[in-house]
Design a protein around this motif. Structure first.
Motif, PDB file in Angstrom:
ATOM      1  N   ASP A   1       0.839  -1.202   0.000  1.00 39.76           N
ATOM      2  CA  ASP A   1       0.000   0.000   0.000  1.00 39.76           C
ATOM      3  C   ASP A   1       0.875   1.253   0.000  1.00 39.76           C
ATOM      4  N   PHE A   2       1.934   1.223   0.795  1.00 42.45           N
ATOM      5  CA  PHE A   2       2.817   2.388   0.834  1.00 42.45           C
ATOM      6  C   PHE A   2       3.463   2.636  -0.529  1.00 42.45           C
ATOM      7  N   MET A   3       3.736   1.542  -1.247  1.00 43.62           N
ATOM      8  CA  MET A   3       4.376   1.663  -2.559  1.00 43.62           C
ATOM      9  C   MET A   3       3.343   1.790  -3.678  1.00 43.62           C
ATOM     10  N   ASP A   4       2.132   2.150  -3.302  1.00 45.95           N
ATOM     11  CA  ASP A   4       1.044   2.392  -4.256  1.00 45.95           C
ATOM     12  C   ASP A   4       0.749   1.175  -5.130  1.00 45.95           C
ATOM     13  N   GLY A   5       1.021  -0.009  -4.605  1.00 47.24           N
ATOM     14  CA  GLY A   5       0.714  -1.241  -5.329  1.00 47.24           C
ATOM     15  C   GLY A   5       1.590  -1.478  -6.543  1.00 47.24           C
ATOM     16  N   SER A   6       2.682  -0.698  -6.697  1.00 43.37           N
ATOM     17  CA  SER A   6       3.577  -0.824  -7.857  1.00 43.37           C
ATOM     18  C   SER A   6       5.022  -0.779  -7.376  1.00 43.37           C
ATOM     19  N   PRO A   7       5.525  -1.886  -6.849  1.00 49.92           N
ATOM     20  CA  PRO A   7       6.851  -1.870  -6.225  1.00 49.92           C
ATOM     21  C   PRO A   7       7.973  -1.409  -7.153  1.00 49.92           C
ATOM     22  N   TYR A   8       8.009  -1.920  -8.381  1.00 50.77           N
ATOM     23  CA  TYR A   8       9.104  -1.574  -9.286  1.00 50.77           C
ATOM     24  C   TYR A   8       9.059  -0.101  -9.658  1.00 50.77           C
TER      25      TYR A   8
END
Length: 254
Positions: free
Chosen positions: A67-74
């Motif tokens: 969630d912190f990474m807005d659902g887009s880790p890369y």
């Protein structure tokens, strides 16, 4: 049980637990939410890093990270600014892994992905190596960088005789590939033959009850002891027995 009977028994249990149903309640469900290779790598690595304790708690904490990474880790590790990490200050993530640790992990991942498009590069074996003892230490050095930081305690050191359970689990996820589609098999330059069991309380206790190991400590020397037995049973894919030992252990079969 003699050797043949034990192998047949573990083959049966590995087939039972190496099943898509296994994904639902296991931390591996987190990287299974993604299709992009780098998203799988990053979410898998971060999830494996916090994989100790109750599995429900692990999944909740991993979800918090995503969630912190807005659902887009890369995308996040490639494009974050330092200001984006400020909300992590003093934030609790998972037990002793806090917001400061996650911030440093994100910085390190960002640095690495500026140099390569896959974390596999950091785990490659050198000539003559038949397990990940040295590879994991090289990864630790490369990942942590030259600056000392409190987050170093969350990356195990095989040179300090750690079993490196969480890193070995991560390698199993990334390297193993079979028709069951639980593990990803993303990293084709690494051979499943060289994988070891992620040694934890469940696999360790089951290994002792089945006389696969005799050492009482869950350390790298015990990993090496178990390697000898499991590679006799399946020289091409010894880590598949993780499903058998972990599955029986966590379900209290013995």
């Amino acid at each position: 049980m003699n050797f043949t009977e034990l192998k047949d028994f573990l083959d049966l249990k590995a087939d039972l637990y190496n099943h898509p149903d296994f994904i639902e309640n296991d931390p591996i469900q987190i990287p299974h939410r993604f299709s992009l290779k780098q998203d799988i790598e990053i979410s898998g690595f971060l999830t494996a890093t916090i994989s100790w304790g109750n599995r429900k708690s692990i999944l909740k904490s991993a979800g918090k990270i995503l969630d912190f990474m807005d659902g887009s880790p890369y995308d996040f590790v490639k494009n974050f600014k330092e200001a984006d990490l400020l909300p992590l200050t003093e934030k609790s993530i998972h037990r002793t892994f806090n917001g400061e640790d996650l911030s440093h992990f994100i910085r390190n991942l960002g640095r690495i992905y500026q140099q390569t498009d896959t974390l596999e590069d950091l785990f490659l074996l050198q000539e003559g190596e038949t397990d990940f003892y040295h590879s994991l230490e090289r990864f630790r050095t490369d990942f942590l960088g030259i600056t000392s930081h409190r987050s170093a305690k969350h990356v195990s050191s095989t040179y300090k005789n750690s079993s490196a359970k969480r890193l070995m689990m991560y390698l199993r996820w990334m390297v193993r590939q079979d028709s069951r589609q639980v593990d990803f098999g993303l990293w084709t330059r690494l051979k499943p033959a060289f994988l070891s069991i992620p040694l934890d309380v469940h696999t360790g206790n089951m290994g002792r009850q089945l006389k696969l190991i005799s050492r009482k400590q869950n350390d790298w020397k015990t990993v090496a002891e178990m390697d000898v037995m499991l590679r006799k049973m399946d020289s091409a894919d010894p880590a598949r027995y993780d499903f058998a030992l972990f599955g029986m252990g966590v379900n209290g079969e013995f």
